[in-house]
Design an enzyme around this catalytic site. Structure first.
Site, PDB file in Angstrom:
ATOM      1  N   GLY A   1      44.392  28.102  40.017  1.00 57.41           N
ATOM      2  CA  GLY A   1      45.255  26.951  40.564  1.00 57.41           C
ATOM      3  C   GLY A   1      45.363  25.882  39.594  1.00 57.41           C
ATOM      4  O   GLY A   1      46.274  25.115  39.626  1.00 57.41           O
ATOM      5  N   PHE A   2      44.188  25.628  38.984  1.00 54.95           N
ATOM      6  CA  PHE A   2      43.942  24.242  38.129  1.00 54.95           C
ATOM      7  C   PHE A   2      43.152  24.580  36.859  1.00 54.95           C
ATOM      8  O   PHE A   2      42.332  25.272  36.941  1.00 54.95           O
ATOM      9  CB  PHE A   2      43.356  23.344  38.791  1.00 54.95           C
ATOM     10  CG  PHE A   2      44.242  22.943  40.071  1.00 54.95           C
ATOM     11  CD1 PHE A   2      45.290  21.927  40.209  1.00 54.95           C
ATOM     12  CD2 PHE A   2      43.908  23.449  41.377  1.00 54.95           C
ATOM     13  CE1 PHE A   2      46.024  21.506  41.251  1.00 54.95           C
ATOM     14  CE2 PHE A   2      44.656  23.383  42.631  1.00 54.95           C
ATOM     15  CZ  PHE A   2      45.705  22.358  42.594  1.00 54.95           C
TER      16      PHE A   2
ATOM     17  N   ASP B   1      38.862  33.879  32.437  1.00 59.05           N
ATOM     18  CA  ASP B   1      39.701  32.766  32.458  1.00 59.05           C
ATOM     19  C   ASP B   1      39.009  31.926  33.281  1.00 59.05           C
ATOM     20  O   ASP B   1      38.964  31.808  34.606  1.00 59.05           O
ATOM     21  CB  ASP B   1      40.954  33.256  33.025  1.00 59.05           C
ATOM     22  CG  ASP B   1      41.947  31.952  33.122  1.00 59.05           C
ATOM     23  OD1 ASP B   1      41.876  30.967  32.711  1.00 59.05           O
ATOM     24  OD2 ASP B   1      43.252  32.425  33.711  1.00 59.05           O
TER      25      ASP B   1
ATOM     26  N   MET C   1      50.143  34.142  39.165  1.00 60.57           N
ATOM     27  CA  MET C   1      49.186  33.563  40.508  1.00 60.57           C
ATOM     28  C   MET C   1      50.257  33.458  41.660  1.00 60.57           C
ATOM     29  O   MET C   1      50.504  32.330  41.820  1.00 60.57           O
ATOM     30  CB  MET C   1      48.477  32.490  40.022  1.00 60.57           C
ATOM     31  CG  MET C   1      47.009  32.666  39.248  1.00 60.57           C
ATOM     32  SD  MET C   1      46.535  31.268  38.273  1.00 60.57           S
ATOM     33  CE  MET C   1      47.594  31.227  37.031  1.00 60.57           C
TER      34      MET C   1
ATOM     35  N   GLY D   1      37.002  27.451  32.812  1.00 56.20           N
ATOM     36  CA  GLY D   1      36.027  26.612  32.481  1.00 56.20           C
ATOM     37  C   GLY D   1      35.530  27.253  31.280  1.00 56.20           C
ATOM     38  O   GLY D   1      34.259  27.225  30.939  1.00 56.20           O
TER      39      GLY D   1
ATOM     40  N   SER E   1      45.482  28.612  26.892  1.00 59.42           N
ATOM     41  CA  SER E   1      46.259  28.468  28.015  1.00 59.42           C
ATOM     42  C   SER E   1      47.096  27.411  27.995  1.00 59.42           C
ATOM     43  O   SER E   1      46.754  26.114  28.056  1.00 59.42           O
ATOM     44  CB  SER E   1      45.432  28.217  29.457  1.00 59.42           C
ATOM     45  OG  SER E   1      46.325  27.861  30.414  1.00 59.42           O
TER      46      SER E   1
ATOM     47  N   HIS F   1      49.995  35.373  33.276  1.00 60.03           N
ATOM     48  CA  HIS F   1      49.088  35.565  34.306  1.00 60.03           C
ATOM     49  C   HIS F   1      49.858  35.114  35.530  1.00 60.03           C
ATOM     50  O   HIS F   1      49.937  33.676  35.815  1.00 60.03           O
ATOM     51  CB  HIS F   1      47.743  34.496  34.027  1.00 60.03           C
ATOM     52  CG  HIS F   1      46.792  34.630  35.197  1.00 60.03           C
ATOM     53  ND1 HIS F   1      45.672  33.652  35.166  1.00 60.03           N
ATOM     54  CD2 HIS F   1      46.485  35.421  35.847  1.00 60.03           C
ATOM     55  CE1 HIS F   1      45.146  33.644  36.101  1.00 60.03           C
ATOM     56  NE2 HIS F   1      45.578  34.729  36.743  1.00 60.03           N
TER      57      HIS F   1
ATOM     58  N   ASP G   1      50.564  30.607  32.548  1.00 62.74           N
ATOM     59  CA  ASP G   1      50.061  30.572  33.899  1.00 62.74           C
ATOM     60  C   ASP G   1      51.257  30.374  34.685  1.00 62.74           C
ATOM     61  O   ASP G   1      51.784  29.350  34.839  1.00 62.74           O
ATOM     62  CB  ASP G   1      49.107  29.710  34.314  1.00 62.74           C
ATOM     63  CG  ASP G   1      47.609  30.039  33.389  1.00 62.74           C
ATOM     64  OD1 ASP G   1      47.168  31.086  33.957  1.00 62.74           O
ATOM     65  OD2 ASP G   1      47.128  29.114  33.047  1.00 62.74           O
TER      66      ASP G   1
ATOM     67  N   MET H   1      52.302  29.918  38.813  1.00 63.32           N
ATOM     68  CA  MET H   1      52.185  29.537  40.195  1.00 63.32           C
ATOM     69  C   MET H   1      52.921  29.446  41.012  1.00 63.32           C
ATOM     70  O   MET H   1      53.952  28.547  40.659  1.00 63.32           O
ATOM     71  CB  MET H   1      51.008  28.544  40.062  1.00 63.32           C
ATOM     72  CG  MET H   1      49.923  28.525  39.029  1.00 63.32           C
ATOM     73  SD  MET H   1      48.801  27.007  39.206  1.00 63.32           S
ATOM     74  CE  MET H   1      47.705  27.417  37.578  1.00 63.32           C
TER      75      MET H   1
ATOM     76  N   HIS I   1      48.194  32.130  26.565  1.00 66.39           N
ATOM     77  CA  HIS I   1      48.072  32.347  28.016  1.00 66.39           C
ATOM     78  C   HIS I   1      49.022  31.654  28.633  1.00 66.39           C
ATOM     79  O   HIS I   1      49.155  30.364  28.453  1.00 66.39           O
ATOM     80  CB  HIS I   1      46.782  32.282  28.292  1.00 66.39           C
ATOM     81  CG  HIS I   1      46.345  32.359  29.689  1.00 66.39           C
ATOM     82  ND1 HIS I   1      46.226  33.939  30.100  1.00 66.39           N
ATOM     83  CD2 HIS I   1      46.119  31.961  30.935  1.00 66.39           C
ATOM     84  CE1 HIS I   1      45.873  33.969  31.377  1.00 66.39           C
ATOM     85  NE2 HIS I   1      45.849  32.650  31.897  1.00 66.39           N
TER      86      HIS I   1
ATOM     87  N   SER J   1      41.591  23.548  28.828  1.00 67.54           N
ATOM     88  CA  SER J   1      41.174  22.311  28.332  1.00 67.54           C
ATOM     89  C   SER J   1      40.329  22.261  27.101  1.00 67.54           C
ATOM     90  O   SER J   1      40.761  21.350  26.221  1.00 67.54           O
ATOM     91  CB  SER J   1      40.521  21.778  29.484  1.00 67.54           C
ATOM     92  OG  SER J   1      39.789  22.453  30.167  1.00 67.54           O
TER      93      SER J   1
ATOM     94  N   MET K   1      38.594  35.794  36.819  1.00 68.00           N
ATOM     95  CA  MET K   1      38.605  34.518  37.187  1.00 68.00           C
ATOM     96  C   MET K   1      37.018  33.892  37.203  1.00 68.00           C
ATOM     97  O   MET K   1      36.424  34.217  37.977  1.00 68.00           O
ATOM     98  CB  MET K   1      39.406  34.229  38.423  1.00 68.00           C
ATOM     99  CG  MET K   1      40.870  34.527  38.373  1.00 68.00           C
ATOM    100  SD  MET K   1      41.801  33.701  36.641  1.00 68.00           S
ATOM    101  CE  MET K   1      41.217  32.023  37.034  1.00 68.00           C
TER     102      MET K   1
HETATM  103  C1  DX5 Z   1      43.644  28.554  36.334  1.00 67.74           C
HETATM  104  C2  DX5 Z   1      44.261  29.188  35.039  1.00 67.74           C
HETATM  105  C3  DX5 Z   1      43.707  28.986  33.843  1.00 67.74           C
HETATM  106  C4  DX5 Z   1      43.374  27.705  33.512  1.00 67.74           C
HETATM  107  C5  DX5 Z   1      42.329  27.648  32.644  1.00 67.74           C
HETATM  108  O1  DX5 Z   1      44.027  28.901  37.338  1.00 67.74           O
HETATM  109  O2  DX5 Z   1      44.377  30.483  35.595  1.00 67.74           O
HETATM  110  O3  DX5 Z   1      44.359  29.856  32.919  1.00 67.74           O
HETATM  111  O4  DX5 Z   1      44.538  27.216  32.509  1.00 67.74           O
HETATM  112  O5  DX5 Z   1      41.976  26.270  32.260  1.00 67.74           O
HETATM  113  P1  DX5 Z   1      40.778  25.813  31.586  1.00 67.74           P
HETATM  114  O6  DX5 Z   1      40.493  26.634  30.489  1.00 67.74           O
HETATM  115  O7  DX5 Z   1      40.843  24.398  31.334  1.00 67.74           O
HETATM  116  O8  DX5 Z   1      39.529  25.973  32.750  1.00 67.74           O
HETATM  117 ZN    ZN Z   2      45.114  31.771  33.807  1.00 67.26          ZN
END
Ligand code: DX5
Ligand code: ZN
Length: 222
Positions: free
Chosen positions: A141-142, A174, A65, A176, A7, A63, A32, A34, A30, A197, A136
């Site tokens: 969001g983060f 997606d 959001m 953690g 991501s 993705h 994201d 938002m 990936h 991450s 998810m």
């Molecule tokens: C969060 C995103 C994810 C995010 C995952 O809302 O949709 O794609 O980048 O980040 P990690 O892998 O660090 O949890």
């Molecule tokens: Zn995502």
């Protein structure tokens, strides 16, 4: 075969092209999006996707959001999305059906995503028309949040239903994801792992991609 989707939310946006080149051994990229409404954060959108499309041949897994994605799905496919995923909670069911039709008509793959609190059964009416389902495993969001173990039964239930129907729908997770949680997700039935991450924070990103891909067991380096 397990697929890995780094991501770019965890990339350095001032050096995005270079960062993308460091993860090109992965299967999908990936992306994201938002809007600050559907989730409490604002990230990147159409102009960045256009630039990324020019910078790489990787499969772009976008993705969304955002609220009422039906308004923008055509724009995102035009900008270069290969797989366009949006949230089942983000609009009324007729709009979701309409958005799925629009993406398919343009020749892109389409997926639906569920937030942690959403029951998986909400996806049942759509499953036959999807290329991918995204579970998810954090609140969207983060990046960098902790994996929610309580989502594992949802992944397993969706795997059973996909197999029961005999459909070619990918099952993506997606949030953690690291080497340990990747294993749990693969054991539950996921076949596409998003990792932000874990990949971009690793000293050797290609090595981390290989380790995540081997998460089911045998081919993981010790
Ligand atoms: C969060 C995103 C994810 C995010 C995952 O809302 O949709 O794609 O980048 O980040 P990690 O892998 O660090 O949890
Ligand atoms: Zn995502």
């Amino acid at each position: 075969m397990i697929k890995i989707a780094p991501s770019i939310l965890s990339a350095d946006f001032a050096r995005l092209g270079e960062d993308i080149r460091t993860v090109e051994t992965a299967d999908y990229l990936h992306f994201d999006v938002m809007d600050g409404l559907f989730v409490p954060n604002i990230s990147i959108g159409i102009p960045v996707l256009q630039s990324v499309r020019k910078a790489t041949d990787m499969v772009l897994d976008v993705h969304l959001m955002i609220t009422e994605p039906v308004r923008y799905v055509a724009e995102f496919v035009k900008a270069g999305a290969d797989i366009l995923v949006f949230h089942v909670e983000s609009q009324a069911p007729d709009k979701t059906q309409d958005a799925i039709r629009k993406v398919r008509a343009m020749g892109a793959r389409v997926g639906l995503s569920v937030r942690p609190k959403t029951q998986w059964e909400i996806l049942l009416p759509y499953l036959d028309s999807l290329d991918l389902v995204l579970v998810m495993t954090v609140e969207p969001g983060f990046g960098g949040q902790a994996f929610m173990q309580d989502q594992l039964p949802k992944i397993a239930a969706l795997r059973r239903e996909i197999d029961r129907r005999g459909i070619r729908c990918e099952l993506e997770v997606d949030g953690g994801i690291n080497v340990e949680t990747a294993r749990l997700c693969v054991e539950a039935g996921a076949n596409v792992l998003v990792a932000g991450s874990a990949v971009f924070g690793a000293p050797d990103r290609a090595d981390m991609i290989a380790r995540l891909r081997g998460a089911a067991g045998k081919d993981e380096p010790s």
